[in-house]
Write an enzyme that holds these catalytic residues in place. Structure first.
Site, PDB file in Angstrom:
ATOM      1  N   TYR A 156       0.838  -1.205   0.000  1.00  0.00           N
ATOM      2  CA  TYR A 156       0.000   0.000   0.000  1.00  0.00           C
ATOM      3  C   TYR A 156       0.880   1.265   0.000  1.00  0.00           C
ATOM      4  O   TYR A 156       0.537   2.277  -0.606  1.00  0.00           O
ATOM      5  CB  TYR A 156      -0.973  -0.012   1.181  1.00  0.00           C
ATOM      6  CG  TYR A 156      -2.180   0.878   0.948  1.00  0.00           C
ATOM      7  CD1 TYR A 156      -2.998   0.701  -0.165  1.00  0.00           C
ATOM      8  CD2 TYR A 156      -2.504   1.896   1.835  1.00  0.00           C
ATOM      9  CE1 TYR A 156      -4.092   1.512  -0.392  1.00  0.00           C
ATOM     10  CE2 TYR A 156      -3.609   2.713   1.622  1.00  0.00           C
ATOM     11  CZ  TYR A 156      -4.394   2.518   0.507  1.00  0.00           C
ATOM     12  OH  TYR A 156      -5.486   3.334   0.290  1.00  0.00           O
ATOM     13  N   LYS A 163      -3.300   8.415   2.602  1.00  0.00           N
ATOM     14  CA  LYS A 163      -4.544   8.240   3.369  1.00  0.00           C
ATOM     15  C   LYS A 163      -4.402   8.797   4.790  1.00  0.00           C
ATOM     16  O   LYS A 163      -5.375   9.305   5.355  1.00  0.00           O
ATOM     17  CB  LYS A 163      -4.958   6.766   3.413  1.00  0.00           C
ATOM     18  CG  LYS A 163      -5.458   6.199   2.080  1.00  0.00           C
ATOM     19  CD  LYS A 163      -6.678   6.908   1.510  1.00  0.00           C
ATOM     20  CE  LYS A 163      -7.341   6.108   0.391  1.00  0.00           C
ATOM     21  NZ  LYS A 163      -8.427   6.874  -0.278  1.00  0.00           N
TER      22      LYS A 163
HETATM   23  C1  IMJ Z   1      -3.938  -0.887  -3.024  1.00  0.00           C
HETATM   24  C2  IMJ Z   1      -2.575  -1.212  -3.014  1.00  0.00           C
HETATM   25  C3  IMJ Z   1      -2.067  -2.196  -2.185  1.00  0.00           C
HETATM   26  C4  IMJ Z   1      -2.890  -2.897  -1.340  1.00  0.00           C
HETATM   27  C5  IMJ Z   1      -4.245  -2.583  -1.356  1.00  0.00           C
HETATM   28  C6  IMJ Z   1      -4.779  -1.584  -2.185  1.00  0.00           C
HETATM   29  N1  IMJ Z   1      -5.291  -3.101  -0.640  1.00  0.00           N
HETATM   30  C7  IMJ Z   1      -6.440  -2.475  -0.991  1.00  0.00           C
HETATM   31  C8  IMJ Z   1      -6.171  -1.525  -1.974  1.00  0.00           C
HETATM   32  C9  IMJ Z   1      -5.142  -4.189   0.317  1.00  0.00           C
HETATM   33  C10 IMJ Z   1      -7.787  -2.762  -0.409  1.00  0.00           C
HETATM   34  C11 IMJ Z   1      -7.164  -0.612  -2.662  1.00  0.00           C
HETATM   35  N2  IMJ Z   1      -7.168   0.702  -2.006  1.00  0.00           N
HETATM   36  C12 IMJ Z   1      -7.703   0.777  -0.660  1.00  0.00           C
HETATM   37  C13 IMJ Z   1      -6.717   1.866  -2.619  1.00  0.00           C
HETATM   38  O1  IMJ Z   1      -6.742   2.900  -1.982  1.00  0.00           O
HETATM   39  C14 IMJ Z   1      -6.165   1.842  -3.987  1.00  0.00           C
HETATM   40  C15 IMJ Z   1      -5.583   2.934  -4.524  1.00  0.00           C
HETATM   41  C16 IMJ Z   1      -4.905   2.959  -5.798  1.00  0.00           C
HETATM   42  C17 IMJ Z   1      -4.856   1.891  -6.675  1.00  0.00           C
HETATM   43  C18 IMJ Z   1      -4.170   2.020  -7.888  1.00  0.00           C
HETATM   44  C19 IMJ Z   1      -4.032   0.883  -8.862  1.00  0.00           C
HETATM   45  C20 IMJ Z   1      -3.757   1.349 -10.273  1.00  0.00           C
HETATM   46  C21 IMJ Z   1      -2.870   2.551 -10.356  1.00  0.00           C
HETATM   47  N3  IMJ Z   1      -2.849   3.454  -9.337  1.00  0.00           N
HETATM   48  C22 IMJ Z   1      -3.546   3.262  -8.164  1.00  0.00           C
HETATM   49  N4  IMJ Z   1      -3.605   4.282  -7.289  1.00  0.00           N
HETATM   50  C23 IMJ Z   1      -4.269   4.149  -6.134  1.00  0.00           C
HETATM   51  O2  IMJ Z   1      -2.213   2.752 -11.380  1.00  0.00           O
END
Ligand code: IMJ
Length: 256
Positions: A156, A163
């Site tokens: 993450y 966040k």
């Molecule tokens: C995202 C990354 C790693 C672990 C993750 C997540 N888990 C969860 C998420 C366990 C639930 C999804 N999440 C909570 C997010 O906030 C995702 C944000 C995000 C995802 C992407 C993927 C594609 C990209 N950029 C991104 N930027 C933010 O190119």
């Protein structure tokens, strides 16, 4: 069930497709009687929003790239032109470079760090400034966050730090806007298989935890997040601001 948002108007940012949490939230708001304004980032999103929102009561579908001040200013003017006060805003946006979600956090570069902060955290402040003047009868601003803000979740990384910033911004905005009767809260959702989660390495293995370990023994469903968002936007939550509400089957309380 009674309509909790009858006579209210809401702006929802962050519908990309039908898996988006913002999509489920918009559907629930519509079912509860709200008139919706929806924002899109690019032409592709505009098209999917037009198709997805056909059965809803939609006042406007508007462009909004939150990194562009002129688009936020135009959003304010378009909403003002609808001639009705705004009551609720849902901010369901985040972005980080994919490479920054895959490699060790210590390797995060300056540009990638700042990009994640700009799109995922500062945008809440920008959206608050663009919409608060329209909430003349008071209102509610709700954002989406994740436990990776306070605990280390593998991969993450830079999003966790963004966040953390978003959650702190939620509290400071709640303090600033409270006197105008605008409440600001965040929903911390458990893992949901959205498009932005699908892109994550080993996401399927993360989804094995919910049914095994979460107090409620199931994975978070978009409809559960949407119902919490309806609550926060409604008068039922009139005493709630500056809060992080966990909608995660209780997973957050577990130590192991
Ligand atoms: C995202 C990354 C790693 C672990 C993750 C997540 N888990 C969860 C998420 C366990 C639930 C999804 N999440 C909570 C997010 O906030 C995702 C944000 C995000 C995802 C992407 C993927 C594609 C990209 N950029 C991104 N930027 C933010 O190119």
């Amino acid at each position: 069930m009674s309509k909790l948002l009858e006579g209210r108007s809401a702006l929802i940012l962050g519908i990309a497709n039908k898996w988006s949490l913002a999509y489920s939230i918009a559907e629930a708001f519509s079912r509860h009687g709200a008139v919706l304004s929806l924002s899109y980032l690019d032409e592709r999103q505009k098209q999917s929003i037009e198709e997805l929102s056909r059965d809803w009561n939609v006042a406007a579908i508007l462009p909004c790239d939150v990194t562009r001040e002129e688009q936020l200013a135009a959003l304010t003017e378009s909403l003002r032109a609808t001639g009705r006060p705004l009551h609720a805003v849902v901010h369901s946006l985040a972005f980080a470079n994919r490479e920054d979600l895959g490699r060790p956090f210590v390797e995060t570069g300056r540009q990638g760090f700042l990009l994640a902060q700009e799109v995922s955290a500062y945008s809440l402040v920008a959206v608050a400034r663009a919409t608060a003047p329209l909430m003349t009868e008071g209102g509610s601003l709700t954002t989406l966050t994740y436990i990776g803000s306070t605990r280390v979740v593998p991969n993450y990384n830079v999003m966790g730090v963004a966040k953390a910033s978003l959650e702190a911004a939620t509290r400071y905005l709640a303090s600033d806007l409270g006197p105008q009767k605008i409440r600001v809260n965040a929903i911390s959702a458990g893992p949901v298989k959205t498009a932005s989660a699908r892109a994550v390495k080993d996401f399927s293995s993360i989804l094995e935890w919910g049914p095994k370990r979460a107090p409620l023994r199931h994975n978070t469903e978009p409809a559960e997040v949407a119902d919490a968002a309806v609550f926060l936007a409604s008068d039922l939550a009139r005493g709630v601001t500056g809060n992080i509400l966990f909608v995660d089957s209780g997973m957050q309380v577990m130590g192991l």
